[in-house]
Design a protein around this motif. Structure first.
Motif, PDB file in Angstrom:
ATOM      1  N   PHE A   8       0.781  -1.187   0.134  1.00  0.00           N
ATOM      2  CA  PHE A   8      -0.144   0.279  -0.031  1.00  0.00           C
ATOM      3  C   PHE A   8       0.996   1.165   0.002  1.00  0.00           C
ATOM      4  O   PHE A   8       0.669   2.055  -0.818  1.00  0.00           O
ATOM      5  N   CYS A   9       1.970   1.237   0.867  1.00  0.00           N
ATOM      6  CA  CYS A   9       2.882   2.417   0.895  1.00  0.00           C
ATOM      7  C   CYS A   9       3.498   2.635  -0.416  1.00  0.00           C
ATOM      8  O   CYS A   9       3.621   3.867  -0.868  1.00  0.00           O
ATOM      9  N   VAL A  10       4.172   1.755  -0.815  1.00  0.00           N
ATOM     10  CA  VAL A  10       5.129   1.718  -1.926  1.00  0.00           C
ATOM     11  C   VAL A  10       4.264   2.002  -3.477  1.00  0.00           C
ATOM     12  O   VAL A  10       4.735   2.869  -3.997  1.00  0.00           O
ATOM     13  N   GLY A  11       3.242   1.308  -3.262  1.00  0.00           N
ATOM     14  CA  GLY A  11       2.217   1.511  -4.360  1.00  0.00           C
ATOM     15  C   GLY A  11       1.555   2.930  -4.574  1.00  0.00           C
ATOM     16  O   GLY A  11       1.665   3.788  -5.600  1.00  0.00           O
ATOM     17  N   GLY A  12       1.510   3.688  -3.321  1.00  0.00           N
ATOM     18  CA  GLY A  12       0.940   5.025  -3.237  1.00  0.00           C
ATOM     19  C   GLY A  12       2.036   5.835  -3.455  1.00  0.00           C
ATOM     20  O   GLY A  12       1.943   6.914  -4.360  1.00  0.00           O
ATOM     21  N   VAL A  13       3.531   5.631  -3.170  1.00  0.00           N
ATOM     22  CA  VAL A  13       4.434   6.579  -3.578  1.00  0.00           C
ATOM     23  C   VAL A  13       4.653   6.439  -5.061  1.00  0.00           C
ATOM     24  O   VAL A  13       4.965   7.465  -5.643  1.00  0.00           O
ATOM     25  N   LEU A  14       4.655   5.370  -5.766  1.00  0.00           N
ATOM     26  CA  LEU A  14       4.903   5.221  -7.047  1.00  0.00           C
ATOM     27  C   LEU A  14       3.821   5.925  -7.869  1.00  0.00           C
ATOM     28  O   LEU A  14       4.248   6.544  -8.814  1.00  0.00           O
ATOM     29  N   LEU A  15       2.591   5.862  -7.537  1.00  0.00           N
ATOM     30  CA  LEU A  15       1.606   6.477  -8.214  1.00  0.00           C
ATOM     31  C   LEU A  15       1.802   8.046  -7.951  1.00  0.00           C
ATOM     32  O   LEU A  15       1.325   8.737  -8.976  1.00  0.00           O
ATOM     33  N   ALA A  16       2.202   8.627  -6.639  1.00  0.00           N
ATOM     34  CA  ALA A  16       2.351   9.928  -6.500  1.00  0.00           C
ATOM     35  C   ALA A  16       3.576  10.462  -7.613  1.00  0.00           C
ATOM     36  O   ALA A  16       3.337  11.624  -8.238  1.00  0.00           O
ATOM     37  N   VAL A  17       4.601   9.538  -7.533  1.00  0.00           N
ATOM     38  CA  VAL A  17       5.627  10.052  -8.420  1.00  0.00           C
ATOM     39  C   VAL A  17       5.200  10.175  -9.885  1.00  0.00           C
ATOM     40  O   VAL A  17       5.588  10.701 -10.702  1.00  0.00           O
ATOM     41  N   LEU A  18       4.477   9.222 -10.262  1.00  0.00           N
ATOM     42  CA  LEU A  18       3.839   9.056 -11.779  1.00  0.00           C
ATOM     43  C   LEU A  18       2.878  10.487 -11.988  1.00  0.00           C
ATOM     44  O   LEU A  18       3.041  11.042 -13.091  1.00  0.00           O
ATOM     45  N   PHE A  19       2.314  10.976 -11.058  1.00  0.00           N
ATOM     46  CA  PHE A  19       1.595  12.215 -11.396  1.00  0.00           C
ATOM     47  C   PHE A  19       2.520  13.297 -11.321  1.00  0.00           C
ATOM     48  O   PHE A  19       2.037  14.302 -12.216  1.00  0.00           O
ATOM     49  N   ILE A  20       3.491  13.358 -10.392  1.00  0.00           N
ATOM     50  CA  ILE A  20       4.160  14.335 -10.451  1.00  0.00           C
ATOM     51  C   ILE A  20       5.024  14.625 -11.794  1.00  0.00           C
ATOM     52  O   ILE A  20       5.043  15.616 -12.453  1.00  0.00           O
ATOM     53  N   LEU A  21       5.598  13.497 -12.356  1.00  0.00           N
ATOM     54  CA  LEU A  21       6.277  13.458 -13.639  1.00  0.00           C
ATOM     55  C   LEU A  21       5.534  13.850 -14.596  1.00  0.00           C
ATOM     56  O   LEU A  21       5.873  14.295 -15.943  1.00  0.00           O
ATOM     57  N   ASP A  22       4.250  13.267 -14.801  1.00  0.00           N
ATOM     58  CA  ASP A  22       3.184  13.741 -15.973  1.00  0.00           C
ATOM     59  C   ASP A  22       3.027  15.026 -15.889  1.00  0.00           C
ATOM     60  O   ASP A  22       2.982  15.699 -16.979  1.00  0.00           O
ATOM     61  N   SER A  23       3.024  15.914 -14.741  1.00  0.00           N
ATOM     62  CA  SER A  23       2.735  17.315 -14.769  1.00  0.00           C
ATOM     63  C   SER A  23       3.997  17.994 -14.945  1.00  0.00           C
ATOM     64  O   SER A  23       3.930  19.177 -15.435  1.00  0.00           O
ATOM     65  N   TRP A  24       5.222  17.573 -14.803  1.00  0.00           N
ATOM     66  CA  TRP A  24       6.558  18.155 -14.823  1.00  0.00           C
ATOM     67  C   TRP A  24       6.764  18.261 -16.660  1.00  0.00           C
ATOM     68  O   TRP A  24       7.282  19.138 -16.882  1.00  0.00           O
ATOM     69  N   PHE A  25       6.681  17.137 -17.109  1.00  0.00           N
ATOM     70  CA  PHE A  25       7.136  17.020 -18.534  1.00  0.00           C
ATOM     71  C   PHE A  25       6.129  17.628 -19.383  1.00  0.00           C
ATOM     72  O   PHE A  25       4.933  17.499 -19.124  1.00  0.00           O
ATOM     73  N   PRO A  26       6.538  18.317 -20.635  1.00  0.00           N
ATOM     74  CA  PRO A  26       5.530  18.789 -21.683  1.00  0.00           C
ATOM     75  C   PRO A  26       4.827  17.582 -22.279  1.00  0.00           C
ATOM     76  O   PRO A  26       5.373  16.727 -22.472  1.00  0.00           O
TER      77      PRO A  26
END
Length: 145
Positions: A8-26
């Protein structure tokens, strides 16, 4: 840490990283699909299909005419005898040949008496030794259920 909590913790962290990278890159530009100039392929076969069957429905249908039923008289039975007596009479009228008459006069062999064969005895089962098994203590041993 329980396994469920770890995922649950590791999956939540990976999902948060995915959303951050999606907003960061054009965002990549959308490519319009250009019509492709594909060659026309036409296949011709050497085989010929059978000719089409055409049913002519303009002609009137043919109706079968009914035939006159002629009554057939039943054959007359002069002397009605049971089938068993007719067969016996037919066999009685036959003449026996010399071979058949000799065979009928020959003595009939009597069947030999059947001797009963002895069956082998079943073996006695091997003696079983019942031994007392020592109880297992606590968690030590092969099976604790």
């Amino acid at each position: 840490m329980p396994l469920r909590q770890y995922f649950f913790c590791v999956g939540g962290v990976l999902l948060a990283v995915l959303f951050i990278l999606d907003s960061w890159f054009p965002k990549p530009p959308v490519v319009e699909k250009a019509p492709a100039n594909l060659p026309l392929i036409r296949i011709h076969s050497d085989r010929k299909w059978p000719e089409r069957v055409v049913y002519d429905t303009s002609l009137p249908t043919i109706v079968a005419t009914s035939t006159a039923s002629a009554e057939v008289p039943a054959p007359e039975m002069v002397g009605v005898a049971p089938a068993n007596t007719r067969v016996r009479e037919a066999l009685a009228m036959q003449k026996l040949s010399a071979d058949q008459s000799q065979r009928s006069n020959a003595k009939v062999r009597e069947p030999k008496p059947v001797h009963q064969s002895k069956l082998a005895r079943k073996r006695a089962p091997a003696p079983r030794f019942a031994m007392v098994r020592q109880p297992q203590f606590g968690w030590f041993g092969g099976n604790f259920w």
